[in-house]
Design a protein around this motif. Structure first.
Motif, PDB file in Angstrom:
ATOM      1  N   LYS A 154      12.882   5.770 111.698  1.00  0.00           N
ATOM      2  CA  LYS A 154      12.769   6.556 110.467  1.00  0.00           C
ATOM      3  C   LYS A 154      12.161   7.923 110.756  1.00  0.00           C
ATOM      4  O   LYS A 154      12.624   8.944 110.241  1.00  0.00           O
ATOM      5  N   TYR A 155      11.115   7.947 111.579  1.00  0.00           N
ATOM      6  CA  TYR A 155      10.455   9.208 111.926  1.00  0.00           C
ATOM      7  C   TYR A 155      11.420  10.135 112.654  1.00  0.00           C
ATOM      8  O   TYR A 155      11.510  11.320 112.355  1.00  0.00           O
ATOM      9  N   LYS A 156      12.163   9.566 113.602  1.00  0.00           N
ATOM     10  CA  LYS A 156      13.106  10.369 114.379  1.00  0.00           C
ATOM     11  C   LYS A 156      14.207  10.929 113.483  1.00  0.00           C
ATOM     12  O   LYS A 156      14.578  12.103 113.599  1.00  0.00           O
ATOM     13  N   ALA A 157      14.724  10.110 112.576  1.00  0.00           N
ATOM     14  CA  ALA A 157      15.768  10.572 111.654  1.00  0.00           C
ATOM     15  C   ALA A 157      15.232  11.669 110.747  1.00  0.00           C
ATOM     16  O   ALA A 157      15.923  12.659 110.482  1.00  0.00           O
ATOM     17  N   LYS A 158      14.010  11.512 110.295  1.00  0.00           N
ATOM     18  CA  LYS A 158      13.396  12.522 109.438  1.00  0.00           C
ATOM     19  C   LYS A 158      13.210  13.835 110.204  1.00  0.00           C
ATOM     20  O   LYS A 158      13.491  14.912 109.681  1.00  0.00           O
ATOM     21  N   ARG A 159      12.738  13.747 111.438  1.00  0.00           N
ATOM     22  CA  ARG A 159      12.553  14.946 112.266  1.00  0.00           C
ATOM     23  C   ARG A 159      13.883  15.643 112.524  1.00  0.00           C
ATOM     24  O   ARG A 159      13.964  16.860 112.475  1.00  0.00           O
ATOM     25  N   GLN A 160      14.925  14.887 112.811  1.00  0.00           N
ATOM     26  CA  GLN A 160      16.226  15.489 113.081  1.00  0.00           C
ATOM     27  C   GLN A 160      16.797  16.138 111.827  1.00  0.00           C
ATOM     28  O   GLN A 160      17.462  17.154 111.906  1.00  0.00           O
ATOM     29  N   GLY A 161      16.507  15.548 110.673  1.00  0.00           N
ATOM     30  CA  GLY A 161      16.948  16.138 109.412  1.00  0.00           C
ATOM     31  C   GLY A 161      16.285  17.466 109.158  1.00  0.00           C
ATOM     32  O   GLY A 161      16.915  18.425 108.723  1.00  0.00           O
ATOM     33  N   VAL A 162      15.003  17.578 109.475  1.00  0.00           N
ATOM     34  CA  VAL A 162      14.261  18.829 109.303  1.00  0.00           C
ATOM     35  C   VAL A 162      14.728  19.869 110.316  1.00  0.00           C
ATOM     36  O   VAL A 162      14.890  21.032 109.990  1.00  0.00           O
ATOM     37  N   GLU A 163      14.981  19.444 111.549  1.00  0.00           N
ATOM     38  CA  GLU A 163      15.392  20.382 112.589  1.00  0.00           C
ATOM     39  C   GLU A 163      16.760  20.983 112.304  1.00  0.00           C
ATOM     40  O   GLU A 163      17.054  22.099 112.703  1.00  0.00           O
ATOM     41  N   ASN A 164      17.633  20.244 111.608  1.00  0.00           N
ATOM     42  CA  ASN A 164      18.993  20.725 111.364  1.00  0.00           C
ATOM     43  C   ASN A 164      19.131  21.490 110.057  1.00  0.00           C
ATOM     44  O   ASN A 164      20.214  21.955 109.733  1.00  0.00           O
ATOM     45  N   GLN A 165      18.070  21.625 109.286  1.00  0.00           N
ATOM     46  CA  GLN A 165      18.135  22.343 108.015  1.00  0.00           C
ATOM     47  C   GLN A 165      18.161  23.849 108.243  1.00  0.00           C
ATOM     48  O   GLN A 165      17.682  24.348 109.240  1.00  0.00           O
ATOM     49  N   THR A 166      18.705  24.536 107.259  1.00  0.00           N
ATOM     50  CA  THR A 166      18.701  25.990 107.265  1.00  0.00           C
ATOM     51  C   THR A 166      17.959  26.450 106.022  1.00  0.00           C
ATOM     52  O   THR A 166      18.219  25.985 104.931  1.00  0.00           O
ATOM     53  N   ILE A 167      17.015  27.358 106.195  1.00  0.00           N
ATOM     54  CA  ILE A 167      16.269  27.912 105.072  1.00  0.00           C
ATOM     55  C   ILE A 167      16.912  29.239 104.693  1.00  0.00           C
ATOM     56  O   ILE A 167      17.147  30.093 105.548  1.00  0.00           O
ATOM     57  N   ARG A 168      17.169  29.412 103.400  1.00  0.00           N
ATOM     58  CA  ARG A 168      17.779  30.655 102.936  1.00  0.00           C
ATOM     59  C   ARG A 168      16.824  31.331 101.965  1.00  0.00           C
ATOM     60  O   ARG A 168      16.336  30.715 101.043  1.00  0.00           O
TER      61      ARG A 168
END
Length: 124
Positions: free
Chosen positions: A93-107
């Motif tokens: 769960k932690y790894k999936a959450k981290r990967q989700g944050v790493e792949n986000q783009t902030i606009r």
């Protein structure tokens, strides 16, 4: 992974400590950035049960977080197996959450709705 083991109010057998170390090192196959961990071994002192239950607490340190699990069982080996299974789930769960944050783009959006700038987050 660097592990510290603490047997509270008793002396733990070196074979038991080696067993716990071996089991917890397998967690690195699920997430390789585990920095350290602590294991606490306790005997349950409840008067109602004739069989002394064993309590195993494991704290795993990963970047920006700490994972914790506490298991009760009739033996430390059984508690270790249960704790490793619970930690596997937490690490996934932690790894999936981290990967989700790493792949986000902030606009950054201006008042009229135009995109001002786009920033990709590589790693936090």
């Amino acid at each position: 992974m660097r592990l510290q083991m603490h047997a509270i109010h008793f002396d733990a057998d070196p074979k038991l400590l080696a067993f716990i170390q071996k089991k917890l090192e397998k967690l690195e196959t699920f997430y390789d950035r585990i920095t350290s961990g602590e294991v606490f071994l306790r005997l349950d002192k409840s008067e109602s049960s004739k069989i002394k239950n064993k309590i195993l607490e494991v704290k795993i340190n990963v970047p920006n977080a700490e994972l914790f699990v506490k298991e009760n069982a009739t033996s430390f080996e059984e508690a270790t197996d249960s704790a490793v299974e619970a930690l596997k789930i937490q690490l996934k769960k932690y790894k999936a959450k981290r990967q989700g944050v790493e792949n986000q783009t902030i606009r950054g959006v201006t008042n009229n709705g135009e995109v001002e700038e786009e920033i990709e987050i590589d790693e936090i």
